[in-house]
Design a protein around this motif. Structure first.
Motif, PDB file in Angstrom:
ATOM      1  N   MET A 141       0.850  -1.196   0.000  1.00 60.10           N
ATOM      2  CA  MET A 141       0.000   0.000   0.000  1.00 60.10           C
ATOM      3  C   MET A 141       0.873   1.228   0.000  1.00 60.10           C
ATOM      4  N   LEU A 142       0.596   2.081  -0.901  1.00 62.78           N
ATOM      5  CA  LEU A 142       1.351   3.320  -0.945  1.00 62.78           C
ATOM      6  C   LEU A 142       0.425   4.391  -0.421  1.00 62.78           C
ATOM      7  N   ASP A 143       0.584   4.680   0.845  1.00 60.09           N
ATOM      8  CA  ASP A 143      -0.345   5.625   1.444  1.00 60.09           C
ATOM      9  C   ASP A 143       0.480   6.559   2.293  1.00 60.09           C
ATOM     10  N   ARG A 144       0.643   7.752   1.825  1.00 64.96           N
ATOM     11  CA  ARG A 144       1.515   8.634   2.558  1.00 64.96           C
ATOM     12  C   ARG A 144       0.898  10.011   2.618  1.00 64.96           C
ATOM     13  N   SER A 145       1.084  10.657   3.749  1.00 66.54           N
ATOM     14  CA  SER A 145       0.535  11.987   3.870  1.00 66.54           C
ATOM     15  C   SER A 145       1.587  12.883   4.494  1.00 66.54           C
ATOM     16  N   ASP A 180      -3.268   0.298  -3.165  1.00 69.41           N
ATOM     17  CA  ASP A 180      -2.716  -0.990  -2.739  1.00 69.41           C
ATOM     18  C   ASP A 180      -1.821  -1.541  -3.853  1.00 69.41           C
ATOM     19  N   THR A 181      -0.576  -1.863  -3.493  1.00 65.80           N
ATOM     20  CA  THR A 181       0.391  -2.275  -4.517  1.00 65.80           C
ATOM     21  C   THR A 181      -0.057  -3.534  -5.277  1.00 65.80           C
ATOM     22  N   ASP A 182      -0.759  -4.448  -4.593  1.00 65.39           N
ATOM     23  CA  ASP A 182      -1.208  -5.679  -5.261  1.00 65.39           C
ATOM     24  C   ASP A 182      -2.305  -5.377  -6.296  1.00 65.39           C
ATOM     25  N   GLY A 213       5.963   2.108 -10.473  1.00 65.18           N
ATOM     26  CA  GLY A 213       5.724   0.733 -10.026  1.00 65.18           C
ATOM     27  C   GLY A 213       6.637   0.368  -8.875  1.00 65.18           C
ATOM     28  N   ASP A 214       6.202  -0.603  -8.104  1.00 66.41           N
ATOM     29  CA  ASP A 214       6.910  -1.029  -6.899  1.00 66.41           C
ATOM     30  C   ASP A 214       8.302  -1.573  -7.239  1.00 66.41           C
ATOM     31  N   VAL A 215       9.214  -1.478  -6.264  1.00 64.05           N
ATOM     32  CA  VAL A 215      10.581  -1.999  -6.458  1.00 64.05           C
ATOM     33  C   VAL A 215      10.610  -3.526  -6.578  1.00 64.05           C
ATOM     34  N   ILE A 216       9.507  -4.178  -6.253  1.00 67.25           N
ATOM     35  CA  ILE A 216       9.470  -5.651  -6.322  1.00 67.25           C
ATOM     36  C   ILE A 216       9.003  -6.161  -7.684  1.00 67.25           C
ATOM     37  N   ASN A 230      -3.963  -9.004   4.798  1.00 69.44           N
ATOM     38  CA  ASN A 230      -3.678 -10.040   3.805  1.00 69.44           C
ATOM     39  C   ASN A 230      -3.184  -9.408   2.495  1.00 69.44           C
ATOM     40  N   TYR A 231      -1.956  -8.896   2.488  1.00 73.50           N
ATOM     41  CA  TYR A 231      -1.426  -8.158   1.331  1.00 73.50           C
ATOM     42  C   TYR A 231       0.086  -8.006   1.487  1.00 73.50           C
ATOM     43  N   GLU A 232       0.699  -7.397   0.488  1.00 72.98           N
ATOM     44  CA  GLU A 232       2.148  -7.266   0.408  1.00 72.98           C
ATOM     45  C   GLU A 232       2.810  -6.694   1.676  1.00 72.98           C
ATOM     46  N   GLY A 233       2.162  -5.730   2.303  1.00 73.17           N
ATOM     47  CA  GLY A 233       2.757  -5.094   3.486  1.00 73.17           C
ATOM     48  C   GLY A 233       3.042  -6.100   4.605  1.00 73.17           C
ATOM     49  N   ALA A 234       2.218  -7.144   4.707  1.00 72.87           N
ATOM     50  CA  ALA A 234       2.453  -8.161   5.741  1.00 72.87           C
ATOM     51  C   ALA A 234       3.744  -8.928   5.439  1.00 72.87           C
ATOM     52  N   THR A 235       4.041  -9.093   4.152  1.00 74.34           N
ATOM     53  CA  THR A 235       5.313  -9.733   3.787  1.00 74.34           C
ATOM     54  C   THR A 235       6.486  -8.843   4.209  1.00 74.34           C
ATOM     55  N   CYS A 236       6.348  -7.530   3.974  1.00 78.07           N
ATOM     56  CA  CYS A 236       7.430  -6.586   4.329  1.00 78.07           C
ATOM     57  C   CYS A 236       7.743  -6.681   5.826  1.00 78.07           C
ATOM     58  N   ASN A 237       6.691  -6.672   6.658  1.00 82.56           N
ATOM     59  CA  ASN A 237       6.897  -6.749   8.109  1.00 82.56           C
ATOM     60  C   ASN A 237       7.500  -8.095   8.499  1.00 82.56           C
ATOM     61  N   ASN A 272       6.395   1.662  10.350  1.00 84.61           N
ATOM     62  CA  ASN A 272       5.897   2.185   9.086  1.00 84.61           C
ATOM     63  C   ASN A 272       7.076   2.665   8.250  1.00 84.61           C
ATOM     64  N   TRP A 273       6.778   3.157   7.043  1.00 82.82           N
ATOM     65  CA  TRP A 273       7.810   3.621   6.121  1.00 82.82           C
ATOM     66  C   TRP A 273       8.224   5.052   6.488  1.00 82.82           C
ATOM     67  N   ASP A 274       9.241   5.548   5.800  1.00 85.77           N
ATOM     68  CA  ASP A 274       9.817   6.880   6.073  1.00 85.77           C
ATOM     69  C   ASP A 274       8.774   8.007   6.125  1.00 85.77           C
ATOM     70  N   ILE A 296      13.377  -3.083   2.543  1.00 90.41           N
ATOM     71  CA  ILE A 296      13.525  -2.041   1.517  1.00 90.41           C
ATOM     72  C   ILE A 296      12.273  -2.016   0.655  1.00 90.41           C
ATOM     73  N   GLY A 297      11.661  -0.850   0.582  1.00 91.46           N
ATOM     74  CA  GLY A 297      10.552  -0.652  -0.337  1.00 91.46           C
ATOM     75  C   GLY A 297      10.905   0.489  -1.264  1.00 91.46           C
ATOM     76  N   GLY A 298       9.898   0.983  -1.927  1.00 81.26           N
ATOM     77  CA  GLY A 298      10.113   2.132  -2.798  1.00 81.26           C
ATOM     78  C   GLY A 298       9.500   1.907  -4.157  1.00 81.26           C
ATOM     79  N   TRP A 299       9.630   2.916  -4.988  1.00 77.22           N
ATOM     80  CA  TRP A 299       8.941   2.921  -6.276  1.00 77.22           C
ATOM     81  C   TRP A 299       9.873   3.382  -7.386  1.00 77.22           C
ATOM     82  N   PRO A 331      16.212  -6.974   1.691  1.00 77.08           N
ATOM     83  CA  PRO A 331      15.275  -6.883   0.557  1.00 77.08           C
ATOM     84  C   PRO A 331      14.283  -8.039   0.601  1.00 77.08           C
ATOM     85  N   ARG A 332      13.198  -7.912  -0.138  1.00 74.95           N
ATOM     86  CA  ARG A 332      12.313  -9.061  -0.351  1.00 74.95           C
ATOM     87  C   ARG A 332      12.908  -9.921  -1.479  1.00 74.95           C
ATOM     88  N   PRO A 333      12.607 -11.222  -1.512  1.00 72.81           N
ATOM     89  CA  PRO A 333      13.213 -12.092  -2.536  1.00 72.81           C
ATOM     90  C   PRO A 333      12.524 -11.911  -3.889  1.00 72.81           C
TER      91      PRO A 333
HETATM   92  C1  GLC Z   1       5.407   0.718   0.333  1.00 74.49           C
HETATM   93  C2  GLC Z   1       6.712   0.259  -0.275  1.00 74.49           C
HETATM   94  C3  GLC Z   1       6.491  -0.862  -1.261  1.00 74.49           C
HETATM   95  C4  GLC Z   1       5.721  -1.982  -0.598  1.00 74.49           C
HETATM   96  C5  GLC Z   1       4.419  -1.464  -0.036  1.00 74.49           C
HETATM   97  C6  GLC Z   1       3.701  -2.552   0.751  1.00 74.49           C
HETATM   98  O1  GLC Z   1       4.636   1.392  -0.629  1.00 74.49           O
HETATM   99  O2  GLC Z   1       7.374   1.322  -0.912  1.00 74.49           O
HETATM  100  O3  GLC Z   1       7.721  -1.332  -1.754  1.00 74.49           O
HETATM  101  O4  GLC Z   1       5.489  -3.040  -1.495  1.00 74.49           O
HETATM  102  O5  GLC Z   1       4.653  -0.374   0.834  1.00 74.49           O
HETATM  103  O6  GLC Z   1       2.476  -2.095   1.233  1.00 74.49           O
END
Ligand code: GLC
Length: 457
Positions: A1-5, A104-106, A127-130, A226-233, A302-304, A340-343, A409-411
């Motif tokens: 999820m890319l949700d930033r304020s 949501d990135t997915d 697009g996501d770094v993954i 149930n989404y990508e962010g749970a994998t990141c954590n 959370n992210w930066d 590591i995340g990012g776009w 990093p994620r694989p």
């Molecule tokens: C952030 C990250 C991205 C990750 C996503 C997961 O947007 O930059 O890489 O996939 O969060 O929710």
């Protein structure tokens, strides 16, 4: 999820990223597959650089292009439109139409891959770094290294280009980087005379004390939906426990291990002990951020960009938030791992004006756009010059500690990463929701990963 304020201006600090030895090894291992076939024509970065005279179709200084990008902020000024206006000033004959992509990135990826596979889609997309391996393997993105020389790729901070590379070609131009951080209520830690935790065990002890005193409802909020962010954590807990997901050539799961059991059992205990809320299994970035900004939680992962959001108007914790690198398990070297995340910016192979797309991408990764992102929107810039600029390095507490983080990093160097990640987040989410137990969930996820790598999931 890319949700930033990040609605207010930051004097952001940047940094030269320091991969610790362990993380550097992890990155090297993950990129080894992609780099193994480097020929003598590749540059020092292991990336094939364009043959002399390679030109992109279209006109580099004119035309109309569409840019697909999910919201970078959710309130305040929209960085996407700020950047587009500045670009159109620099290139008055190129018009950029913004298409707002799903948060949501997915969902974003699923929508985009359907469009591109059907012959349509935007010209340039954020697009996501993954995504590079999957998108590269399925011709969903143009190999940018075909059109951009080594000198272009050399301007990025270390490691980012490797992450965007699949089989010697770079598919995404690093646009901004995300990393996981621990946010804490500095007022409450001070009041109860508690240390900023460097271990997960300490975090739990701190949390229980402040919760018992009735000062917060939740001890720790993170992403467990149930989404990508749970994998990141989970990647962070897993790396802290000494585990990995895949072997070095990305052909087999290494997940079924005591380390993974420990990582997931710890996540489960956060919820069963009441340190984290029952609702964790529904929390994406937004929900965990909201709980923290409402003053309901002592700690947040959370992210930066979350720092900016915690200090925005409407937040109840303005002036009360500290940020630190992630904790690790007791007995492990500190700090813990940050995912590591990012776009990145990618080009759709169906684009009719790749030359203008390239002009746009070059500008968006150049000094002006990167400085805007870093200083006005508290992003971690990808451009090494901007990262190390003294002006950009001021005042943002997140960027000030970026040099201390240890990255995992994620694989994602396998084109099957979406299924690999799904196996992980399904396991994590089931355990957090109380419908599965850690050991059995890990064993199942590992088997699912093996069938995904064999093309079976
Ligand atoms: C952030 C990250 C991205 C990750 C996503 C997961 O947007 O930059 O890489 O996939 O969060 O929710």
């Amino acid at each position: 999820m890319l949700d930033r304020s990040v609605p207010h201006t930051f004097a952001g600090a940047s940094r030269r990223r320091r991969l610790t030895q362990a993380a550097a090894i992890a990155v090297t291992a993950l990129t080894a597959v992609g780099l193994a076939a480097c020929s003598s024509s590749t540059g020092g970065s292991g990336v094939s650089t364009p043959a002399a005279g390679a030109t992109a179709p279209g006109n580099p200084t004119s035309g109309t292009i569409t840019w697909w990008a999910s919201p970078i902020t959710t309130s305040g000024t929209d960085p996407r439109t700020v950047l587009i206006s500045a670009f159109e000033k620099a290139y008055p004959n190129i018009k950029v139409n913004l298409v707002s992509a799903p948060n949501d990135t997915d969902t974003n990826r699923a929508t985009l891959t359907t469009q591109i596979s059907g012959g349509g889609g935007p010209d340039v997309y954020m697009g996501d770094v993954i995504w590079p391996a999957q998108f590269g393997a399925h011709q969903l993105a143009v190999p940018l290294s075909k059109y951009l020389p080594k000198s272009y790729w050399d301007m990025f901070a270390q490691g980012l280009v490797q992450g965007a590379t699949y089989k010697n070609q770079v598919y995404g131009a690093p646009f901004f980087e995300d990393q996981g951080f621990l946010y804490y209520r500095k007022d409450l830690l001070q009041k109860y005379n508690l240390p900023v935790p460097t271990t997960w065990e300490q975090l739990v002890t701190d949390a229980k004390k402040v919760q018992a005193a009735g000062a917060v409802k939740d001890g720790y909020v993170f992403q467990g939906a149930n989404y990508e962010g749970a994998t990141c954590n989970f990647m962070e807990f897993l790396a802290d426990a000494g585990g990995t997901v895949l072997n070095s050539d990305q052909t087999k799961s290494t997940l079924d291990s005591a380390a993974a059991d420990k990582a997931l059992a710890f996540e489960q205990s956060l919820v069963t002990s009441g340190v984290s809320p029952q609702a964790e299994s529904t929390y994406q970035e937004t929900q965990s951020m909201n709980a923290f900004a409402a003053g309901d939680a002592l700690f947040l992962r959370n992210w930066d960009y979350a720092y900016g959001q915690s200090q925005a108007s409407g937040s109840k914790v303005v002036g009360k938030v500290g940020v630190a690198p992630m904790p690790t398990f007791s007995g492990q070297p500190t700090p813990g791992y940050s995912n590591i995340g990012g776009w990145n910016l990618y080009i759709n192979p169906h684009s009719k004006n790749i030359a203008a797309d390239v002009t746009f991408i070059k500008w968006m990764t150049g000094n002006d756009a990167q400085t805007t992102l870093a200083t006005q929107f508290s992003e971690i810039p990808t451009n090494a010059t901007v990262r190390s600029s003294a002006d950009v390095k001021k005042a943002n507490p997140v960027l000030a500690i970026v040099s201390e983080t240890k990255l995992v990093p994620r694989p994602a160097q396998t084109p099957d990463y979406p299924q690999v990640s799904k196996a992980i987040y399904t396991a994590v989410n089931g355990v957090l929701a109380g419908s599965a137990q850690p050991k059995a969930a890990i064993t199942k996820a590992s088997a699912d990963i093996d069938s995904a790598l064999g093309g079976g999931l």
